[in-house]
Scaffold this motif. Structure first.
Motif, PDB file in Angstrom:
ATOM      1  N   LEU A  31     134.361  16.305 -17.767  1.00  0.00           N
ATOM      2  CA  LEU A  31     135.517  16.409 -17.876  1.00  0.00           C
ATOM      3  C   LEU A  31     136.294  15.571 -18.677  1.00  0.00           C
ATOM      4  O   LEU A  31     136.963  15.516 -19.889  1.00  0.00           O
ATOM      5  CB  LEU A  31     135.851  17.141 -17.579  1.00  0.00           C
ATOM      6  CG  LEU A  31     137.345  17.622 -17.347  1.00  0.00           C
ATOM      7  CD1 LEU A  31     137.642  18.342 -17.507  1.00  0.00           C
ATOM      8  CD2 LEU A  31     138.354  17.981 -15.931  1.00  0.00           C
ATOM      9  N   VAL A  32     136.735  14.126 -18.082  1.00  0.00           N
ATOM     10  CA  VAL A  32     136.520  13.092 -18.172  1.00  0.00           C
ATOM     11  C   VAL A  32     136.458  12.783 -20.245  1.00  0.00           C
ATOM     12  O   VAL A  32     137.168  13.177 -21.886  1.00  0.00           O
ATOM     13  CB  VAL A  32     136.869  11.460 -17.865  1.00  0.00           C
ATOM     14  CG1 VAL A  32     137.069  10.790 -18.880  1.00  0.00           C
ATOM     15  CG2 VAL A  32     137.555  12.020 -16.627  1.00  0.00           C
ATOM     16  N   LEU A  36     138.499  13.241 -24.016  1.00  0.00           N
ATOM     17  CA  LEU A  36     138.820  12.002 -24.525  1.00  0.00           C
ATOM     18  C   LEU A  36     138.285  12.976 -26.005  1.00  0.00           C
ATOM     19  O   LEU A  36     138.585  12.619 -27.137  1.00  0.00           O
ATOM     20  CB  LEU A  36     137.815  10.748 -24.234  1.00  0.00           C
ATOM     21  CG  LEU A  36     138.465  10.489 -23.191  1.00  0.00           C
ATOM     22  CD1 LEU A  36     137.282   9.104 -22.176  1.00  0.00           C
ATOM     23  CD2 LEU A  36     139.731   9.371 -23.774  1.00  0.00           C
ATOM     24  N   GLU A  37     137.458  13.636 -26.301  1.00  0.00           N
ATOM     25  CA  GLU A  37     136.774  14.364 -27.835  1.00  0.00           C
ATOM     26  C   GLU A  37     138.588  14.592 -28.390  1.00  0.00           C
ATOM     27  O   GLU A  37     138.245  14.367 -29.052  1.00  0.00           O
ATOM     28  CB  GLU A  37     135.937  15.050 -27.447  1.00  0.00           C
ATOM     29  CG  GLU A  37     135.912  15.760 -28.876  1.00  0.00           C
ATOM     30  CD  GLU A  37     134.492  17.019 -28.769  1.00  0.00           C
ATOM     31  OE1 GLU A  37     133.863  17.392 -29.012  1.00  0.00           O
ATOM     32  OE2 GLU A  37     134.498  17.800 -27.594  1.00  0.00           O
ATOM     33  N   ASP A  38     138.633  15.663 -27.538  1.00  0.00           N
ATOM     34  CA  ASP A  38     140.515  16.052 -28.102  1.00  0.00           C
ATOM     35  C   ASP A  38     141.769  15.983 -28.380  1.00  0.00           C
ATOM     36  O   ASP A  38     142.041  15.473 -29.528  1.00  0.00           O
ATOM     37  CB  ASP A  38     140.792  17.158 -27.344  1.00  0.00           C
ATOM     38  CG  ASP A  38     140.087  18.860 -27.007  1.00  0.00           C
ATOM     39  OD1 ASP A  38     138.935  18.614 -28.176  1.00  0.00           O
ATOM     40  OD2 ASP A  38     139.485  19.111 -25.964  1.00  0.00           O
ATOM     41  N   LYS A  82     148.498  -1.852 -20.212  1.00  0.00           N
ATOM     42  CA  LYS A  82     147.189  -0.663 -20.210  1.00  0.00           C
ATOM     43  C   LYS A  82     146.431  -0.577 -21.169  1.00  0.00           C
ATOM     44  O   LYS A  82     146.211  -0.553 -22.222  1.00  0.00           O
ATOM     45  CB  LYS A  82     148.027   0.273 -20.429  1.00  0.00           C
ATOM     46  CG  LYS A  82     149.286   0.772 -19.854  1.00  0.00           C
ATOM     47  CD  LYS A  82     149.968   2.185 -20.196  1.00  0.00           C
ATOM     48  CE  LYS A  82     150.959   2.148 -18.521  1.00  0.00           C
ATOM     49  NZ  LYS A  82     151.661   3.574 -19.026  1.00  0.00           N
ATOM     50  N   GLN A  83     145.198  -0.094 -20.621  1.00  0.00           N
ATOM     51  CA  GLN A  83     144.714  -0.205 -21.712  1.00  0.00           C
ATOM     52  C   GLN A  83     143.877   1.129 -21.968  1.00  0.00           C
ATOM     53  O   GLN A  83     144.215   2.243 -20.934  1.00  0.00           O
ATOM     54  CB  GLN A  83     142.699  -0.312 -20.843  1.00  0.00           C
ATOM     55  CG  GLN A  83     142.417  -1.673 -20.616  1.00  0.00           C
ATOM     56  CD  GLN A  83     141.177  -2.006 -20.354  1.00  0.00           C
ATOM     57  OE1 GLN A  83     141.108  -1.736 -18.786  1.00  0.00           O
ATOM     58  NE2 GLN A  83     140.880  -3.181 -20.712  1.00  0.00           N
ATOM     59  N   VAL A  84     143.565   1.577 -22.548  1.00  0.00           N
ATOM     60  CA  VAL A  84     143.499   3.165 -23.651  1.00  0.00           C
ATOM     61  C   VAL A  84     141.534   3.539 -23.604  1.00  0.00           C
ATOM     62  O   VAL A  84     140.864   2.639 -23.759  1.00  0.00           O
ATOM     63  CB  VAL A  84     143.917   3.123 -24.278  1.00  0.00           C
ATOM     64  CG1 VAL A  84     145.631   3.656 -24.217  1.00  0.00           C
ATOM     65  CG2 VAL A  84     143.715   2.725 -25.941  1.00  0.00           C
ATOM     66  N   TYR A  85     141.160   4.550 -23.435  1.00  0.00           N
ATOM     67  CA  TYR A  85     139.458   4.950 -23.711  1.00  0.00           C
ATOM     68  C   TYR A  85     139.918   5.455 -24.809  1.00  0.00           C
ATOM     69  O   TYR A  85     140.206   6.168 -25.117  1.00  0.00           O
ATOM     70  CB  TYR A  85     139.158   5.419 -21.901  1.00  0.00           C
ATOM     71  CG  TYR A  85     139.374   4.950 -21.395  1.00  0.00           C
ATOM     72  CD1 TYR A  85     138.584   3.819 -20.641  1.00  0.00           C
ATOM     73  CD2 TYR A  85     141.118   4.264 -19.995  1.00  0.00           C
ATOM     74  CE1 TYR A  85     138.839   2.551 -19.485  1.00  0.00           C
ATOM     75  CE2 TYR A  85     141.028   3.923 -19.565  1.00  0.00           C
ATOM     76  CZ  TYR A  85     139.794   2.197 -18.889  1.00  0.00           C
ATOM     77  OH  TYR A  85     140.010   1.611 -18.419  1.00  0.00           O
ATOM     78  N   PHE A  86     138.516   5.772 -25.241  1.00  0.00           N
ATOM     79  CA  PHE A  86     137.678   6.318 -26.306  1.00  0.00           C
ATOM     80  C   PHE A  86     136.187   6.513 -26.394  1.00  0.00           C
ATOM     81  O   PHE A  86     135.649   5.695 -25.803  1.00  0.00           O
ATOM     82  CB  PHE A  86     137.740   5.751 -27.764  1.00  0.00           C
ATOM     83  CG  PHE A  86     138.700   5.081 -27.403  1.00  0.00           C
ATOM     84  CD1 PHE A  86     136.642   4.336 -28.663  1.00  0.00           C
ATOM     85  CD2 PHE A  86     138.628   3.443 -27.574  1.00  0.00           C
ATOM     86  CE1 PHE A  86     136.445   2.782 -29.140  1.00  0.00           C
ATOM     87  CE2 PHE A  86     138.277   2.145 -27.261  1.00  0.00           C
ATOM     88  CZ  PHE A  86     137.336   1.961 -28.496  1.00  0.00           C
ATOM     89  N   LEU A  87     135.120   7.881 -27.001  1.00  0.00           N
ATOM     90  CA  LEU A  87     134.481   7.809 -27.029  1.00  0.00           C
ATOM     91  C   LEU A  87     133.844   7.211 -27.646  1.00  0.00           C
ATOM     92  O   LEU A  87     134.252   6.977 -28.928  1.00  0.00           O
ATOM     93  CB  LEU A  87     134.275   9.441 -26.724  1.00  0.00           C
ATOM     94  CG  LEU A  87     134.313  10.544 -26.258  1.00  0.00           C
ATOM     95  CD1 LEU A  87     133.842  11.525 -27.032  1.00  0.00           C
ATOM     96  CD2 LEU A  87     134.080  10.526 -24.395  1.00  0.00           C
TER      97      LEU A  87
END
Length: 89
Positions: A31-32, A36-38, A82-87
């Motif tokens: 789900l996460v 992240l895909e969108d 803050k950290q941000v996440y991506f695929l």
């Protein structure tokens, strides 16, 4: 809504290797990854808000995704605390 071949190739979900590694992970990680895909990049808090998962579950999912090298992170340009996440592609 139709998608073109070009749209599908831009998504890591279109890559068989990505899908195989994701298949082994728990539903929360899937789900996460889909969120992240969108909407990447997102912070952990934004992921929790968007996915409706508890913070602790999102943290666990992100750890599993990072271990599988499906997600990477960097510090946010708007808030360096803050950290941000991506695929990863």
């Amino acid at each position: 809504m139709s998608t073109t071949t070009e749209d599908m190739s831009a998504s890591p979900f279109a890559q068989e290797d990505f899908r195989e590694r994701l298949r082994e992970l728990p539903p929360s990680a899937k789900l996460v990854a889909k969120v992240l895909e969108d909407d990447a990049p997102l912070s952990q808090g934004q992921l929790a808000e968007t996915s409706l998962l508890p913070d602790r579950t999102v943290r666990y999912a992100l750890n599993r995704l990072e271990e599988s090298e499906l997600v990477d992170s960097r510090y946010s340009f708007t808030d360096a605390r803050k950290q941000v996440y991506f695929l990863t592609a």
